[in-house]
Design a protein around this motif. Structure first.
Motif, PDB file in Angstrom:
ATOM      1  N   THR A  57       0.840  -1.194   0.000  1.00  0.00           N
ATOM      2  CA  THR A  57       0.000   0.000   0.000  1.00  0.00           C
ATOM      3  C   THR A  57       0.874   1.243   0.000  1.00  0.00           C
ATOM      4  OG1 THR A  57      -0.154   0.053   2.415  1.00  0.00           O
ATOM      5  CG2 THR A  57      -1.889  -1.130   1.245  1.00  0.00           C
ATOM      6  N   VAL A  58       0.381   2.279  -0.681  1.00  0.00           N
ATOM      7  CA  VAL A  58       1.137   3.524  -0.801  1.00  0.00           C
ATOM      8  C   VAL A  58       0.188   4.696  -0.588  1.00  0.00           C
ATOM      9  CG1 VAL A  58       2.638   4.928  -2.261  1.00  0.00           C
ATOM     10  CG2 VAL A  58       2.622   2.449  -2.532  1.00  0.00           C
ATOM     11  N   GLY A  59       0.550   5.577   0.325  1.00  0.00           N
ATOM     12  CA  GLY A  59      -0.225   6.782   0.569  1.00  0.00           C
ATOM     13  C   GLY A  59       0.415   7.987  -0.099  1.00  0.00           C
ATOM     14  N   ALA A  60      -0.368   9.023  -0.240  1.00  0.00           N
ATOM     15  CA  ALA A  60       0.093  10.237  -0.911  1.00  0.00           C
ATOM     16  C   ALA A  60       1.285  10.872  -0.201  1.00  0.00           C
ATOM     17  CB  ALA A  60      -1.059  11.237  -1.010  1.00  0.00           C
ATOM     18  N   GLN A  61       1.320  10.795   1.129  1.00  0.00           N
ATOM     19  CA  GLN A  61       2.419  11.430   1.867  1.00  0.00           C
ATOM     20  C   GLN A  61       3.764  10.786   1.535  1.00  0.00           C
ATOM     21  OE1 GLN A  61      -0.387  10.241   3.216  1.00  0.00           O
ATOM     22  NE2 GLN A  61      -1.455  12.065   3.928  1.00  0.00           N
ATOM     23  N   CYS A  62       3.800   9.463   1.445  1.00  0.00           N
ATOM     24  CA  CYS A  62       5.053   8.791   1.105  1.00  0.00           C
ATOM     25  C   CYS A  62       5.442   9.063  -0.342  1.00  0.00           C
ATOM     26  CB  CYS A  62       4.967   7.294   1.384  1.00  0.00           C
ATOM     27  SG  CYS A  62       5.119   6.915   3.145  1.00  0.00           S
ATOM     28  N   LEU A  63       4.467   9.161  -1.228  1.00  0.00           N
ATOM     29  CA  LEU A  63       4.789   9.535  -2.606  1.00  0.00           C
ATOM     30  C   LEU A  63       5.390  10.927  -2.646  1.00  0.00           C
ATOM     31  CD1 LEU A  63       1.808   8.110  -4.687  1.00  0.00           C
ATOM     32  CD2 LEU A  63       4.151   7.252  -4.549  1.00  0.00           C
ATOM     33  N   GLN A  64       4.867  11.846  -1.840  1.00  0.00           N
ATOM     34  CA  GLN A  64       5.438  13.193  -1.769  1.00  0.00           C
ATOM     35  C   GLN A  64       6.876  13.155  -1.268  1.00  0.00           C
ATOM     36  OE1 GLN A  64       2.399  14.992   0.683  1.00  0.00           O
ATOM     37  NE2 GLN A  64       1.601  16.142  -1.073  1.00  0.00           N
ATOM     38  N   VAL A  65       7.144  12.315  -0.280  1.00  0.00           N
ATOM     39  CA  VAL A  65       8.509  12.179   0.248  1.00  0.00           C
ATOM     40  C   VAL A  65       9.439  11.667  -0.853  1.00  0.00           C
ATOM     41  CG1 VAL A  65       9.962  10.885   1.874  1.00  0.00           C
ATOM     42  CG2 VAL A  65       7.808  11.902   2.652  1.00  0.00           C
ATOM     43  N   ILE A  66       8.997  10.673  -1.611  1.00  0.00           N
ATOM     44  CA  ILE A  66       9.822  10.101  -2.679  1.00  0.00           C
ATOM     45  C   ILE A  66      10.059  11.127  -3.790  1.00  0.00           C
ATOM     46  CG2 ILE A  66       9.874   8.336  -4.498  1.00  0.00           C
ATOM     47  CD1 ILE A  66       8.452   6.468  -2.427  1.00  0.00           C
ATOM     48  N   ILE A  67       9.035  11.878  -4.163  1.00  0.00           N
ATOM     49  CA  ILE A  67       9.183  12.917  -5.193  1.00  0.00           C
ATOM     50  C   ILE A  67      10.179  13.971  -4.726  1.00  0.00           C
ATOM     51  CG2 ILE A  67       8.007  14.828  -6.368  1.00  0.00           C
ATOM     52  CD1 ILE A  67       5.465  13.028  -6.247  1.00  0.00           C
ATOM     53  N   SER A  68      10.044  14.406  -3.497  1.00  0.00           N
ATOM     54  CA  SER A  68      10.960  15.408  -2.954  1.00  0.00           C
ATOM     55  C   SER A  68      12.392  14.879  -2.913  1.00  0.00           C
ATOM     56  CB  SER A  68      10.510  15.814  -1.549  1.00  0.00           C
ATOM     57  OG  SER A  68      11.407  16.723  -0.984  1.00  0.00           O
ATOM     58  N   ALA A  69      12.547  13.620  -2.494  1.00  0.00           N
ATOM     59  CA  ALA A  69      13.883  13.016  -2.444  1.00  0.00           C
ATOM     60  C   ALA A  69      14.485  12.955  -3.840  1.00  0.00           C
ATOM     61  CB  ALA A  69      13.816  11.625  -1.827  1.00  0.00           C
ATOM     62  N   ARG A  70      13.687  12.567  -4.817  1.00  0.00           N
ATOM     63  CA  ARG A  70      14.176  12.489  -6.203  1.00  0.00           C
ATOM     64  C   ARG A  70      14.710  13.846  -6.661  1.00  0.00           C
ATOM     65  NH1 ARG A  70      16.932  11.136 -10.302  1.00  0.00           N
ATOM     66  NH2 ARG A  70      15.903  11.099 -12.293  1.00  0.00           N
ATOM     67  N   GLN A  71      13.962  14.903  -6.384  1.00  0.00           N
ATOM     68  CA  GLN A  71      14.387  16.242  -6.777  1.00  0.00           C
ATOM     69  C   GLN A  71      15.645  16.662  -6.031  1.00  0.00           C
ATOM     70  OE1 GLN A  71      10.737  18.313  -5.937  1.00  0.00           O
ATOM     71  NE2 GLN A  71       9.933  17.962  -7.995  1.00  0.00           N
ATOM     72  N   THR A  72      15.727  16.321  -4.752  1.00  0.00           N
ATOM     73  CA  THR A  72      16.909  16.663  -3.952  1.00  0.00           C
ATOM     74  C   THR A  72      18.137  15.927  -4.455  1.00  0.00           C
ATOM     75  OG1 THR A  72      15.536  17.099  -2.013  1.00  0.00           O
ATOM     76  CG2 THR A  72      17.867  16.618  -1.610  1.00  0.00           C
ATOM     77  N   TRP A  73      18.009  14.622  -4.708  1.00  0.00           N
ATOM     78  CA  TRP A  73      19.151  13.838  -5.197  1.00  0.00           C
ATOM     79  C   TRP A  73      19.608  14.360  -6.560  1.00  0.00           C
ATOM     80  CZ3 TRP A  73      17.703  12.238  -0.713  1.00  0.00           C
ATOM     81  CH2 TRP A  73      18.486  11.336   0.012  1.00  0.00           C
ATOM     82  N   GLU A  74      18.651  14.715  -7.396  1.00  0.00           N
ATOM     83  CA  GLU A  74      19.000  15.244  -8.718  1.00  0.00           C
ATOM     84  C   GLU A  74      19.775  16.555  -8.587  1.00  0.00           C
ATOM     85  OE1 GLU A  74      16.109  16.867 -11.938  1.00  0.00           O
ATOM     86  OE2 GLU A  74      16.262  14.682 -12.200  1.00  0.00           O
ATOM     87  N   ARG A  75      19.304  17.454  -7.721  1.00  0.00           N
ATOM     88  CA  ARG A  75      20.004  18.724  -7.485  1.00  0.00           C
ATOM     89  C   ARG A  75      21.404  18.483  -6.936  1.00  0.00           C
ATOM     90  NH1 ARG A  75      15.329  20.647  -5.367  1.00  0.00           N
ATOM     91  NH2 ARG A  75      16.051  20.281  -3.266  1.00  0.00           N
ATOM     92  N   ALA A  91       0.908   0.763  -9.495  1.00  0.00           N
ATOM     93  CA  ALA A  91      -0.493   1.172  -9.653  1.00  0.00           C
ATOM     94  C   ALA A  91      -0.798   2.418  -8.830  1.00  0.00           C
ATOM     95  CB  ALA A  91      -1.413   0.025  -9.252  1.00  0.00           C
ATOM     96  N   ALA A  92      -0.271   2.482  -7.616  1.00  0.00           N
ATOM     97  CA  ALA A  92      -0.492   3.665  -6.773  1.00  0.00           C
ATOM     98  C   ALA A  92       0.104   4.906  -7.426  1.00  0.00           C
ATOM     99  CB  ALA A  92       0.109   3.450  -5.387  1.00  0.00           C
ATOM    100  N   CYS A  93       1.275   4.757  -8.011  1.00  0.00           N
ATOM    101  CA  CYS A  93       1.901   5.888  -8.707  1.00  0.00           C
ATOM    102  C   CYS A  93       1.053   6.304  -9.906  1.00  0.00           C
ATOM    103  CB  CYS A  93       3.314   5.516  -9.160  1.00  0.00           C
ATOM    104  SG  CYS A  93       4.456   5.297  -7.783  1.00  0.00           S
ATOM    105  N   ALA A  94       0.598   5.331 -10.671  1.00  0.00           N
ATOM    106  CA  ALA A  94      -0.233   5.624 -11.851  1.00  0.00           C
ATOM    107  C   ALA A  94      -1.548   6.278 -11.440  1.00  0.00           C
ATOM    108  CB  ALA A  94      -0.495   4.344 -12.639  1.00  0.00           C
ATOM    109  N   ASP A  95      -2.148   5.809 -10.346  1.00  0.00           N
ATOM    110  CA  ASP A  95      -3.417   6.372  -9.876  1.00  0.00           C
ATOM    111  C   ASP A  95      -3.300   7.845  -9.511  1.00  0.00           C
ATOM    112  OD1 ASP A  95      -4.638   3.926 -10.243  1.00  0.00           O
ATOM    113  OD2 ASP A  95      -4.669   3.408  -8.099  1.00  0.00           O
ATOM    114  N   THR A  96      -2.119   8.246  -9.053  1.00  0.00           N
ATOM    115  CA  THR A  96      -1.915   9.648  -8.674  1.00  0.00           C
ATOM    116  C   THR A  96      -1.333  10.468  -9.814  1.00  0.00           C
ATOM    117  OG1 THR A  96       0.290   9.209  -7.794  1.00  0.00           O
ATOM    118  CG2 THR A  96      -1.561   9.064  -6.245  1.00  0.00           C
ATOM    119  N   GLY A  97      -1.076   9.824 -10.939  1.00  0.00           N
ATOM    120  CA  GLY A  97      -0.511  10.539 -12.084  1.00  0.00           C
ATOM    121  C   GLY A  97       0.995  10.687 -12.015  1.00  0.00           C
TER     122      GLY A  97
END
Length: 110
Positions: A57-75, A91-97
């Motif tokens: 299971t994946v919630g929106a908050q953890c997806l936000q953490v992963i997105i933020s981490a991705r941007q930080t690591w890239e920077r 599927a959870a990622c796809a459901d949130t776009g």
């Protein structure tokens, strides 16, 4: 309120480069968001692999953490990849776009 479980970070070093890996828990729900963010911050400064082979299971908050981490690591100039994501994780990622194809390293776990 339920107690937050710590998320372990493993580190390996080759030459001068550090590679960190986090085995994501089965439930990336609201309770996992703070421990995930804390674990990621403790591993800043090297490459990061997030192993999604146990995720159910994946919630929106953890997806936000992963997105933020991705941007930080890239920077910071380091790679952040997701390995072995489960179908539930994808599927959870796809459901949130959220398009994570660019950071997924391997085929989904079965």
């Amino acid at each position: 309120m339920a107690r937050e479980e710590a998320i372990d970070v493993m580190k390996s070093t080759t030459g001068h480069a550090s590679l960190y890996e986090i085995n994501l828990p089965a439930s990336l729900d609201l309770r996992a968001a703070v421990p995930l963010a804390t674990a990621l911050l403790s591993a800043r400064g090297g490459g990061m692999r997030l192993d999604g082979s146990q995720v159910k299971t994946v919630g929106a908050q953890c997806l936000q953490v992963i997105i933020s981490a991705r941007q930080t690591w890239e920077r910071d100039g380091f790679p952040l990849t997701i390995v072995n994501p489960t179908e539930d994780f994808l599927a959870a990622c796809a459901d949130t776009g959220l398009d994570i194809d660019s950071i997924v390293e391997s085929e989904p776990a079965r």
